[in-house]
Write a protein that holds these residues in place. Structure first.
Motif, PDB file in Angstrom:
ATOM      1  N   TRP A 279       0.806  -1.226  -0.139  1.00 58.82           N
ATOM      2  CA  TRP A 279       0.243  -0.025   0.012  1.00 58.82           C
ATOM      3  C   TRP A 279       0.702   1.408  -0.043  1.00 58.82           C
ATOM      4  O   TRP A 279       2.039   1.037   0.414  1.00 58.82           O
ATOM      5  CB  TRP A 279      -0.998  -0.059   1.304  1.00 58.82           C
ATOM      6  CG  TRP A 279      -1.950  -1.024   1.166  1.00 58.82           C
ATOM      7  CD1 TRP A 279      -1.528  -2.439   1.452  1.00 58.82           C
ATOM      8  CD2 TRP A 279      -3.210  -1.099   1.194  1.00 58.82           C
ATOM      9  NE1 TRP A 279      -2.741  -2.969   1.301  1.00 58.82           N
ATOM     10  CE2 TRP A 279      -3.661  -2.339   1.073  1.00 58.82           C
ATOM     11  CE3 TRP A 279      -4.267   0.085   0.889  1.00 58.82           C
ATOM     12  CZ2 TRP A 279      -5.245  -2.615   0.965  1.00 58.82           C
ATOM     13  CZ3 TRP A 279      -5.629  -0.059   0.781  1.00 58.82           C
ATOM     14  CH2 TRP A 279      -6.179  -1.369   0.645  1.00 58.82           C
ATOM     15  N   ILE A 280       0.221   2.557  -0.497  1.00 62.24           N
ATOM     16  CA  ILE A 280       0.961   3.718  -0.357  1.00 62.24           C
ATOM     17  C   ILE A 280       0.268   4.498   0.628  1.00 62.24           C
ATOM     18  O   ILE A 280      -0.882   4.665   0.660  1.00 62.24           O
ATOM     19  CB  ILE A 280       0.977   4.374  -1.789  1.00 62.24           C
ATOM     20  CG1 ILE A 280       1.617   3.379  -2.764  1.00 62.24           C
ATOM     21  CG2 ILE A 280       1.583   5.491  -1.589  1.00 62.24           C
ATOM     22  CD1 ILE A 280       1.796   3.983  -4.103  1.00 62.24           C
ATOM     23  N   ALA A 281       0.766   5.007   1.515  1.00 64.97           N
ATOM     24  CA  ALA A 281       0.206   5.817   2.332  1.00 64.97           C
ATOM     25  C   ALA A 281      -0.031   7.440   1.972  1.00 64.97           C
ATOM     26  O   ALA A 281       0.448   7.763   1.117  1.00 64.97           O
ATOM     27  CB  ALA A 281       1.063   6.310   3.703  1.00 64.97           C
ATOM     28  N   ALA A 282      -1.190   7.787   2.460  1.00 63.40           N
ATOM     29  CA  ALA A 282      -1.466   9.199   2.048  1.00 63.40           C
ATOM     30  C   ALA A 282      -0.601  10.024   2.639  1.00 63.40           C
ATOM     31  O   ALA A 282       0.098  10.036   3.399  1.00 63.40           O
ATOM     32  CB  ALA A 282      -2.988   9.607   2.346  1.00 63.40           C
ATOM     33  N   GLU A 283      -0.544  11.423   2.235  1.00 60.04           N
ATOM     34  CA  GLU A 283       0.470  12.287   2.711  1.00 60.04           C
ATOM     35  C   GLU A 283      -0.333  13.377   3.504  1.00 60.04           C
ATOM     36  O   GLU A 283       0.280  13.945   4.812  1.00 60.04           O
ATOM     37  CB  GLU A 283       1.046  13.190   1.439  1.00 60.04           C
ATOM     38  CG  GLU A 283       1.961  12.217   0.627  1.00 60.04           C
ATOM     39  CD  GLU A 283       3.090  12.990  -0.371  1.00 60.04           C
ATOM     40  OE1 GLU A 283       4.047  13.942   0.359  1.00 60.04           O
ATOM     41  OE2 GLU A 283       2.755  12.995  -1.444  1.00 60.04           O
ATOM     42  N   ASP A 284      -1.652  13.308   3.535  1.00 68.21           N
ATOM     43  CA  ASP A 284      -2.300  14.112   4.552  1.00 68.21           C
ATOM     44  C   ASP A 284      -2.893  13.161   5.418  1.00 68.21           C
ATOM     45  O   ASP A 284      -3.527  12.379   5.317  1.00 68.21           O
ATOM     46  CB  ASP A 284      -3.416  14.901   3.545  1.00 68.21           C
ATOM     47  CG  ASP A 284      -4.371  15.571   4.485  1.00 68.21           C
ATOM     48  OD1 ASP A 284      -4.173  15.757   5.637  1.00 68.21           O
ATOM     49  OD2 ASP A 284      -5.498  16.083   3.975  1.00 68.21           O
ATOM     50  N   PRO A 285      -2.636  13.437   7.049  1.00 64.03           N
ATOM     51  CA  PRO A 285      -3.102  13.018   8.098  1.00 64.03           C
ATOM     52  C   PRO A 285      -4.610  12.794   8.015  1.00 64.03           C
ATOM     53  O   PRO A 285      -5.252  12.096   8.738  1.00 64.03           O
ATOM     54  CB  PRO A 285      -2.407  13.511   9.112  1.00 64.03           C
ATOM     55  CG  PRO A 285      -1.458  14.527   8.537  1.00 64.03           C
ATOM     56  CD  PRO A 285      -1.716  14.788   7.223  1.00 64.03           C
ATOM     57  N   ALA A 286      -5.166  13.738   7.448  1.00 64.94           N
ATOM     58  CA  ALA A 286      -6.664  13.776   7.582  1.00 64.94           C
ATOM     59  C   ALA A 286      -7.477  13.275   6.304  1.00 64.94           C
ATOM     60  O   ALA A 286      -8.462  13.593   6.022  1.00 64.94           O
ATOM     61  CB  ALA A 286      -7.205  15.466   7.816  1.00 64.94           C
ATOM     62  N   ALA A 287      -6.524  12.646   5.224  1.00 62.65           N
ATOM     63  CA  ALA A 287      -7.254  11.982   4.316  1.00 62.65           C
ATOM     64  C   ALA A 287      -8.413  11.062   4.727  1.00 62.65           C
ATOM     65  O   ALA A 287      -8.243  10.586   5.520  1.00 62.65           O
ATOM     66  CB  ALA A 287      -5.962  11.311   3.279  1.00 62.65           C
ATOM     67  N   LYS A 288      -9.301  11.087   3.585  1.00 61.29           N
ATOM     68  CA  LYS A 288     -10.319  10.048   3.911  1.00 61.29           C
ATOM     69  C   LYS A 288      -9.881   8.542   3.968  1.00 61.29           C
ATOM     70  O   LYS A 288     -10.305   7.886   5.039  1.00 61.29           O
ATOM     71  CB  LYS A 288     -11.374   9.987   3.046  1.00 61.29           C
ATOM     72  CG  LYS A 288     -12.668   9.270   3.056  1.00 61.29           C
ATOM     73  CD  LYS A 288     -13.740   9.432   2.114  1.00 61.29           C
ATOM     74  CE  LYS A 288     -14.973   8.778   2.107  1.00 61.29           C
ATOM     75  NZ  LYS A 288     -14.471   7.260   1.768  1.00 61.29           N
ATOM     76  N   ASP A 289      -9.107   8.106   3.061  1.00 58.55           N
ATOM     77  CA  ASP A 289      -8.340   6.983   3.188  1.00 58.55           C
ATOM     78  C   ASP A 289      -6.994   7.115   3.428  1.00 58.55           C
ATOM     79  O   ASP A 289      -6.252   7.911   2.552  1.00 58.55           O
ATOM     80  CB  ASP A 289      -8.569   6.208   1.591  1.00 58.55           C
ATOM     81  CG  ASP A 289     -10.085   5.917   1.352  1.00 58.55           C
ATOM     82  OD1 ASP A 289     -10.705   5.558   2.372  1.00 58.55           O
ATOM     83  OD2 ASP A 289     -10.342   6.153   0.260  1.00 58.55           O
ATOM     84  N   ILE A 290      -6.503   6.386   4.467  1.00 58.78           N
ATOM     85  CA  ILE A 290      -4.970   6.711   4.741  1.00 58.78           C
ATOM     86  C   ILE A 290      -4.100   5.992   3.811  1.00 58.78           C
ATOM     87  O   ILE A 290      -3.042   6.371   3.988  1.00 58.78           O
ATOM     88  CB  ILE A 290      -4.909   6.613   6.305  1.00 58.78           C
ATOM     89  CG1 ILE A 290      -3.614   7.284   6.909  1.00 58.78           C
ATOM     90  CG2 ILE A 290      -4.825   4.932   6.449  1.00 58.78           C
ATOM     91  CD1 ILE A 290      -3.960   8.738   6.903  1.00 58.78           C
ATOM     92  N   ALA A 291      -4.568   5.167   3.155  1.00 60.66           N
ATOM     93  CA  ALA A 291      -3.694   4.415   2.062  1.00 60.66           C
ATOM     94  C   ALA A 291      -4.505   4.069   1.079  1.00 60.66           C
ATOM     95  O   ALA A 291      -5.756   3.564   1.238  1.00 60.66           O
ATOM     96  CB  ALA A 291      -3.010   3.251   2.755  1.00 60.66           C
ATOM     97  N   THR A 292      -3.614   3.804   0.051  1.00 61.26           N
ATOM     98  CA  THR A 292      -4.500   3.169  -1.342  1.00 61.26           C
ATOM     99  C   THR A 292      -3.428   1.966  -1.571  1.00 61.26           C
ATOM    100  O   THR A 292      -2.172   1.917  -1.454  1.00 61.26           O
ATOM    101  CB  THR A 292      -4.413   4.195  -2.454  1.00 61.26           C
ATOM    102  OG1 THR A 292      -3.294   4.838  -2.451  1.00 61.26           O
ATOM    103  CG2 THR A 292      -5.500   5.005  -2.065  1.00 61.26           C
ATOM    104  N   PRO A 293      -3.881   0.988  -2.431  1.00 58.82           N
ATOM    105  CA  PRO A 293      -3.201   0.004  -2.963  1.00 58.82           C
ATOM    106  C   PRO A 293      -1.973   0.232  -3.986  1.00 58.82           C
ATOM    107  O   PRO A 293      -2.312   1.255  -4.762  1.00 58.82           O
ATOM    108  CB  PRO A 293      -4.243  -0.964  -3.686  1.00 58.82           C
ATOM    109  CG  PRO A 293      -5.587  -0.649  -3.141  1.00 58.82           C
ATOM    110  CD  PRO A 293      -5.302   0.820  -2.807  1.00 58.82           C
TER     111      PRO A 293
END
Lengths: 343, 212
Positions: A279-293
């Motif tokens: 997975w790849i983490a989001a860069e924004d801690p407030a992102a709706k999904d904290i990671a995407t495949p």
């Protein structure tokens, strides 16, 4: 000051924050770290419904510093004893770098005393490059000094953006590192790994949910070390944190706190899937999904794009002086690592 | 570390933050460190009678001359006090240094891989690891004065010199159990820590209007 006496003799310093009854995440330091480095997590994790325990290993911070050192496995036993002392039954255990190896050992030795595992910027075996880094750091510390040891670590630990933003603080940070550590005690921690043998073959025994975290630009413990963990631990996932280097827990605490909290919540709610995916983490801690495949068909072990057949996809060549039109190069057969075996 | 030791260090930190290091304090610090380095050098002088092939010879020979060099460097960078009571107090502490460490028993004969040598190694490790002034100073205090830069040089050099002690304490086989070795090491560490804390307590109780 909260301390307990390990084996009745040696003081181990710890701090514990959050509501009793919430799931506990225990944090295990990297080599030259101490409890206070996790101060942002002491505020953020309890707000996210997590109790957080941090402690200094023997040789670090405010804990005892045995001159003759301790064996590597003793660090895992010490962690177990601390949980016993505090009555913590099945903690989530997080460790970064040196502490990551300690928590891997802990998970192997005490599979019944762990709710989940977060190995970060770490490794289960030493390859020639990592052995070389370790040797440079050791010799730099022993023969030049602790200042130089920290100088070596700084560009490995932090991104260019962080180093530029904090340029005015670097000398002070280094001085605090020098005066806050005892050289011989940190040296003992390094020497406790003198006879370290690969523990990759032991990892299959780890059955608890495991989220492996790796910074995109971690050159001290690069991607393949974390991929070894992903492939060896059945109930795992690997998450790559964009633009981050080795010590990203210091650089992006809000983001990492969110990742930890989401992991714990997924396990507690029974929605965790340890499918060894990447997975790849989001860069924004407030992102709706904290990671995407991690997207197909790209190989997470390579920095270059590969097509579905595992061939290198290159860009457009420059126009030649003869006026020849730019053209796309042929895909070349990949000769490096096997295509990712992620499931 | 005992609670009393922690309290003394906190008090010293506070004192250095409030008052800096005037001539009286510099004099006390220098005379203590020169006492420690002089004691260590007196023991290390024996190494010159050892066979050249003796493995630790090169390292301890180097340490011997470094101790003398650093002691001189610090003396040169010190702003000396004109208060005779400062020298009296320093002399008393240096007498305690010789008495409490039992250093005299390391002064005669050849070095051998025995209990006595191991005790000496533990003592000299404690000198280099326990006596640290920089952690007691405000981290923003500039270290570019002759006195503070000499202190910094000493603490950096201690980190390099202590490698000999670390290797020998860990690897030298003198037929003792790990627990017995640890008892020796911890015992010497406690003695040196107590002497250092005595110095800190005396310095940070001194009148703030010290010379310099």
């Amino acid at each position: 000051m909260p301390v307990y006496r390990h084996q009745g003799r040696r003081e181990v310093y710890y701090e514990l924050y959050g509501r009793e009854g919430d799931p506990v995440v225990t944090i295990c330091n990297g080599l030259a770290m101490k409890t206070s480095h996790w101060a942002p997590y002491f505020e953020q994790l309890p707000r996210l419904g997590i109790r957080v325990l941090s402690y200094d290993m023997l040789g670090q911070g405010a804990s005892a510093k045995p001159v003759l050192g301790v064996g590597f496995d003793d660090h895992a036993y010490q962690l177990h004893d601390l949980h016993e002392h505090l009555g913590i039954e099945r903690p989530y255990v997080l460790g970064i770098s040196f502490g990551g190896v300690v928590v891997l050992k802990y998970a192997c030795l005490f599979p019944e005393r762990i709710g989940g595992l977060l190995p970060i910027s770490t490794f289960s075996e030493l390859d020639p490059q990592l052995r070389g880094h370790a040797r440079n750091l050791y010799i730099g510390m022993a023969r030049v000094g602790f200042d130089y040891f920290l100088d070596l670590l700084m560009p490995l630990n932090f991104s260019n953006a962080w180093l530029e933003r904090n340029a005015h603080m670097l000398e002070l940070t280094k001085r605090l590192g020098v005066v806050g550590n005892e050289l011989y005690a940190i040296q003992n921690l390094m020497e406790s790994m003198r006879d370290f043998q690969s523990m990759t073959h032991e990892l299959v025994a780890i059955r608890c949910p495991t989220l492996v975290l790796n910074g995109e630009y971690d050159t001290l413990t690069p991607r393949h070390h974390h991929d070894i963990l992903r492939r060896a631990i059945p109930n795992s996932r690997l998450m790559i944190v964009p633009r981050m280097c080795h010590a990203f827990t210091l650089e992006a605490p809000a983001l990492v706190a969110r990742i930890i909290a989401d992991f714990v919540q997924a396990v507690e709610q029974g929605s965790w899937r340890g499918d060894q995916s990447v997975w790849i983490a989001a860069e924004d801690p407030a992102a709706k999904d904290i990671a995407t495949p991690y997207p197909e068909p790209f190989d997470p072990l390579r920095n270059l794009p590969l097509d579905r057949e595992g061939k290198l996809v290159t860009g457009v060549t420059e126009a030649k002086s003869s006026g020849e039109k730019p053209r796309r190069t042929q895909a070349r057969k990949r000769t490096g690592a096997k295509k990712s075996d992620k499931t | 570390m005992a609670e009393q030791g922690k309290a003394i260090r906190r008090q010293a930190k506070h004192y250095f933050m409030e008052h800096g290091l005037g001539a009286d304090t510099q004099t006390r610090v220098t005379l203590f460190l020169q006492g420690v380095k002089g004691l260590n050098a007196a023991i290390l002088a024996r190494v010159e009678f050892q066979p050249f092939e003796w493995l630790p010879y090169k390292f301890l020979h180097n340490q011997y001359f470094k101790e003398v060099e650093l002691s001189t460097l610090l003396g040169k960078g010190t702003q000396w006090s004109s208060n005779p009571l400062v020298y009296l107090a320093a002399t008393n502490l240096n007498l305690a240094l010789w008495r409490d460490t039992g250093a005299a028993k390391h002064l005669s004969g050849f070095f051998r891989a025995d209990h006595n040598f191991y005790e000496y190694l533990a003592l000299s490790h404690a000198f280099m690891a326990e006596i640290r002034f920089l952690p007691l100073l405000p981290p923003t205090m500039p270290l570019d004065t002759p006195f503070l830069s000499a202190l910094k040089e000493i603490e950096e050099e201690n980190g390099r010199q202590i490698q000999t002690q670390i290797r020998l304490l860990k690897d030298l086989d003198i037929g003792l159990s790990p627990e017995a070795r640890e008892d020796i090491v911890e015992g010497r560490r406690a003695i040196v820590a107590a002497l250092f804390e005595t110095l800190l307590a005396e310095v940070s109780r001194a009148p703030s209007a010290e010379g310099g």
